[in-house]
Design an enzyme around this catalytic site. Structure first.
Site, PDB file in Angstrom:
ATOM      1  N   SER A  45       0.824  -1.213   0.000  1.00 48.86           N
ATOM      2  CA  SER A  45       0.000   0.000   0.000  1.00 48.86           C
ATOM      3  C   SER A  45       0.855   1.259   0.000  1.00 48.86           C
ATOM      4  O   SER A  45       0.482   2.265  -0.584  1.00 48.86           O
ATOM      5  CB  SER A  45      -0.909   0.018   1.233  1.00 48.86           C
ATOM      6  OG  SER A  45      -1.638  -1.172   1.316  1.00 48.86           O
ATOM      7  N   GLU A  66       2.346  -0.913  14.869  1.00 47.81           N
ATOM      8  CA  GLU A  66       2.852   0.424  14.543  1.00 47.81           C
ATOM      9  C   GLU A  66       3.627   1.074  15.682  1.00 47.81           C
ATOM     10  O   GLU A  66       4.520   1.884  15.438  1.00 47.81           O
ATOM     11  CB  GLU A  66       1.714   1.354  14.107  1.00 47.81           C
ATOM     12  CG  GLU A  66       1.127   1.019  12.752  1.00 47.81           C
ATOM     13  CD  GLU A  66      -0.052   0.069  12.856  1.00 47.81           C
ATOM     14  OE1 GLU A  66      -0.406  -0.317  13.991  1.00 47.81           O
ATOM     15  OE2 GLU A  66      -0.623  -0.301  11.815  1.00 47.81           O
ATOM     16  N   HIS A 117      -1.378   8.066   2.560  1.00 49.55           N
ATOM     17  CA  HIS A 117      -2.834   8.107   2.785  1.00 49.55           C
ATOM     18  C   HIS A 117      -3.202   9.229   3.766  1.00 49.55           C
ATOM     19  O   HIS A 117      -4.112   9.090   4.572  1.00 49.55           O
ATOM     20  CB  HIS A 117      -3.350   6.760   3.283  1.00 49.55           C
ATOM     21  CG  HIS A 117      -3.165   5.644   2.291  1.00 49.55           C
ATOM     22  ND1 HIS A 117      -1.931   5.205   1.889  1.00 49.55           N
ATOM     23  CD2 HIS A 117      -4.065   4.877   1.620  1.00 49.55           C
ATOM     24  CE1 HIS A 117      -2.068   4.217   1.013  1.00 49.55           C
ATOM     25  NE2 HIS A 117      -3.355   4.011   0.821  1.00 49.55           N
ATOM     26  N   ARG A 175      -2.635   9.069  -1.134  1.00 49.39           N
ATOM     27  CA  ARG A 175      -2.843   7.648  -1.375  1.00 49.39           C
ATOM     28  C   ARG A 175      -2.158   7.208  -2.658  1.00 49.39           C
ATOM     29  O   ARG A 175      -1.910   6.034  -2.865  1.00 49.39           O
ATOM     30  CB  ARG A 175      -4.343   7.370  -1.457  1.00 49.39           C
ATOM     31  CG  ARG A 175      -4.676   5.895  -1.441  1.00 49.39           C
ATOM     32  CD  ARG A 175      -6.149   5.674  -1.611  1.00 49.39           C
ATOM     33  NE  ARG A 175      -6.451   4.254  -1.734  1.00 49.39           N
ATOM     34  CZ  ARG A 175      -7.572   3.772  -2.221  1.00 49.39           C
ATOM     35  NH1 ARG A 175      -8.516   4.605  -2.631  1.00 49.39           N
ATOM     36  NH2 ARG A 175      -7.767   2.482  -2.299  1.00 49.39           N
TER      37      ARG A 175
END
Lengths: 335, 280
Positions: A45, A66, A117, A175
């Site tokens: 991603s 994370e 993003h 994104r």
């Protein structure tokens, strides 16, 4: 490769921000064996996986962890490596804020963060995946440098510059579907030095990230209305380019800031701080996401809904041009 | 090489001195995290006076063993050792907690030589230690990384994130400790939440787990040496300890997580320590 450039990618103007940074980072990794790429189950991603394909021994996927992503990065930096960490902005800046602040910024470690993003670029995903707070959070961390590139090319420039810049850097991108603004990469990108995209004398638009393109579009419309519009791409929010802001105050006396971020505490606030401290009169408006959670939708629709697209900017400029300000006659004497 | 009787005697002397320094600093600082500093003392003394490959004259030597105090509130006790080792002039510790001092309650690695990471926020140290150990493996370095955690901080989810990734990367150059004194700020750990069974928890995460008396140098030394022989996984040494160890009016009392001492309390505490080691 153009003179002074440390990266070169064919047709970078046609690539997304994420695609460019993935490739640029891989090029930089060939020259610097200390660069390590890290993510938390977002290799594809975020496109940091490109680096991992080329240098699997220097790629660490933490799984969906994370917080430790940033403490392990800190440990690797303490061990002499140069980690580049990529995950979604909402996780880097909000979920892991204290890890970034305490483990990386407090210790002033050489860790670069590429947050994808960001803003409302993942508009359809809802507010769990939006991040309209990251500029506010990151610019409040001492030692942190905050960059919001306008497009793919500028992302390449920002990543390359960040690797030559001491200490922690936060690079905020979208994104990956954001259309380009720049056509060439060798326009002299420097951290902390804004890019004046076009000169003008009636009003200044100060923008960053995806709103740079919107400002360019707005300026074209405004030009047909007889307005001379200056556009400043404030790609570095911290350290902010005070000089270019004060020059705009002095020369245009009307400023609109536009950002894909909560209108509180982001670009507009950073610019306002500089203006207010100057003590000079200036007609000023901040455009951004209002202090609320964003509706679901495609980013372009949302830019329109929240009036940070070209139409919204034109509307705001028109209103601001009608506002009377008390000019400071002593400006020249004081500056 | 197991510790000799001579080693143990020497370490006990050091531990006694460090505990007395902890009491002195707590007095001059106007308060400090004395309970946990006293519970961790024997673990740190074993590391700093027997096992760590370090050179206080070269605090940033790149091949040194690393020591991360994840329970950063033990900074008072850690500073007592770093000062005694000669990382800095130990008389500076009279400024502990004072305005403008390099020594706050939680040590800052940019201000305190010998401090390998700035800790204090719980649940961060194991991740940093994992990064250091992973970096050593990637660079082909032989140094070992040690991490000392509190038991209360095991409530933090990030500890378990780091535990997963440390085991996944087979970090046999990483040895961590839990200072299992059974108390956190608000009371006994098992009354506030449920941490046990720690052995099974870490073992199921893929760690070698050793359980020892955290005040017995023979056991501490044996566990550290055993950990050095374990291959393909990190080791967690869970050390059963006593918060406030050696000071009778503090032992096992959670209220001594943080406290101040007047001169009578200080004198009594110092006498307790002397008395404890006289019997040992």
């Amino acid at each position: 490769m153009a003179e002074g450039m440390t990266w070169s990618i064919e047709e970078a103007d046609k690539l997304t921000q994420a695609e460019v940074y993935g490739r640029v980072l891989t090029q930089l990794g060939e020259k610097d064996p200390k660069i390590i790429a890290m993510t938390a189950d977002l290799a594809k991603s975020t496109k940091i996986g490109n680096f991992g394909q080329k240098f699997p021994e220097r790629f660490i996927n933490m799984g969906i962890a994370e917080n430790s992503l940033f403490s392990v990065a800190a440990g690797l930096a303490l061990a002499g490596y140069r980690p580049v960490v990529s995950t979604f902005a909402v996780f880097a800046a909000l979920r892991s804020a204290e890890f970034v602040r305490t483990d990386i910024c407090y210790q002033n470690l050489d860790v670069k963060i590429i947050a994808t993003h960001a803003g409302i670029s993942f508009g359809q995903a809802g507010s769990t995946h939006h991040c309209t707070e990251d500029i506010a959070v990151m610019r409040s961390f001492a030692n942190m440098t905050v960059i919001v590139p306008a497009d793919g090319i500028e992302t390449g420039n920002a990543v390359a510059a960040a690797m030559d810049w001491p200490g922690p850097v936060y690079i905020r991108i979208g994104r990956g579907f954001e259309p380009p603004v720049n056509t060439t990469a060798d326009y002299g990108f420097q951290i902390g030095k804004a890019v004046t995209m076009r000169d003008g004398k009636d009003i200044t638009l100060i923008c960053c990230g995806v709103t740079v393109l919107q400002a360019v579009r707005a300026a074209k419309i405004l030009e047909t209305q007889g307005l001379s519009v200056r556009i400043i791409n404030m790609h570095t929010i911290k350290p902010i380019d005070k000089e270019v802001i004060l020059k705009a105050v002095m020369e245009t006396r009307r400023i609109v800031t536009i950002e894909e971020h909560n209108v509180l505490c982001g670009l507009g606030s950073a610019v306002a701080e500089v203006i207010v401290e100057s003590g000079k009169a200036c007609a000023f408006t901040k455009l951004g996401i209002p202090d609320q959670y964003v509706i679901v939708g495609y980013p372009e629709d949302l830019y329109n809904h929240y009036k940070i697209d070209a139409d919204g900017i034109v509307e705001a400029v028109s209103a601001l041009m009608g506002r009377e300000i008390e000019a400071d006659e002593n400006w020249d004497d004081e500056t | 090489m197991p510790l000799t009787q001579e080693d143990i005697k020497r370490l006990q002397e050091k531990a006694k001195d460090i505990r007395k320094t902890i009491v002195d600093i707590t007095f001059t600082a106007g308060g400090g995290h004395i309970g946990g500093s006293l519970s961790q003392t024997d673990i740190l003394v074993a590391l700093y006076y027997k096992y760590l490959n370090i050179d206080p004259k070269k605090p940033r030597w790149e091949d040194r063993d690393r020591m991360i105090l994840s329970k950063g509130h033990g900074g008072l006790g850690w500073a007592a050792i770093l000062g005694e080792k000669g990382y800095f002039d130990k008389t500076l510790l009279k400024n502990f907690n004072k305005t403008g001092s390099p020594f706050g309650m939680h040590l800052d690695m940019l201000k305190v030589p010998g401090c390998d990471a700035s800790t204090g926020s719980l649940g961060h140290g194991l991740g940093i230690a994992v990064g250091l150990a992973l970096g050593a493996k990637m660079a082909g370095k032989k140094y070992r990384t040690y991490c000392v955690m509190g038991d209360g901080e095991l409530c933090e989810g990030s500890v378990w994130e780091a535990a997963i990734i440390g085991a996944f990367h087979k970090l046999d150059n990483l040895t961590a400790f839990v200072d299992r004194n059974n108390l956190m700020i608000d009371g006994p750990t098992e009354e506030i939440t449920q941490l046990d069974n720690l052995n099974d928890k870490f073992a199921s995460f893929g760690w070698e787990v050793l359980r020892i008396d955290g005040h017995d140098f023979t056991a501490i030394g044996g566990a550290i040496e055993k950990a050095q022989t374990i291959k393909a996984k990190p080791t967690m040494i869970i050390c059963d300890t006593v918060k406030g160890k050696c000071v009778d009016y503090m032992e096992n009392d959670y209220k001594w997580h943080y406290g101040g001492l007047d001169s009578d309390m200080r004198d009594k505490a110092l006498a307790c320590i002397d008395n404890y080691y006289a019997k040992a």
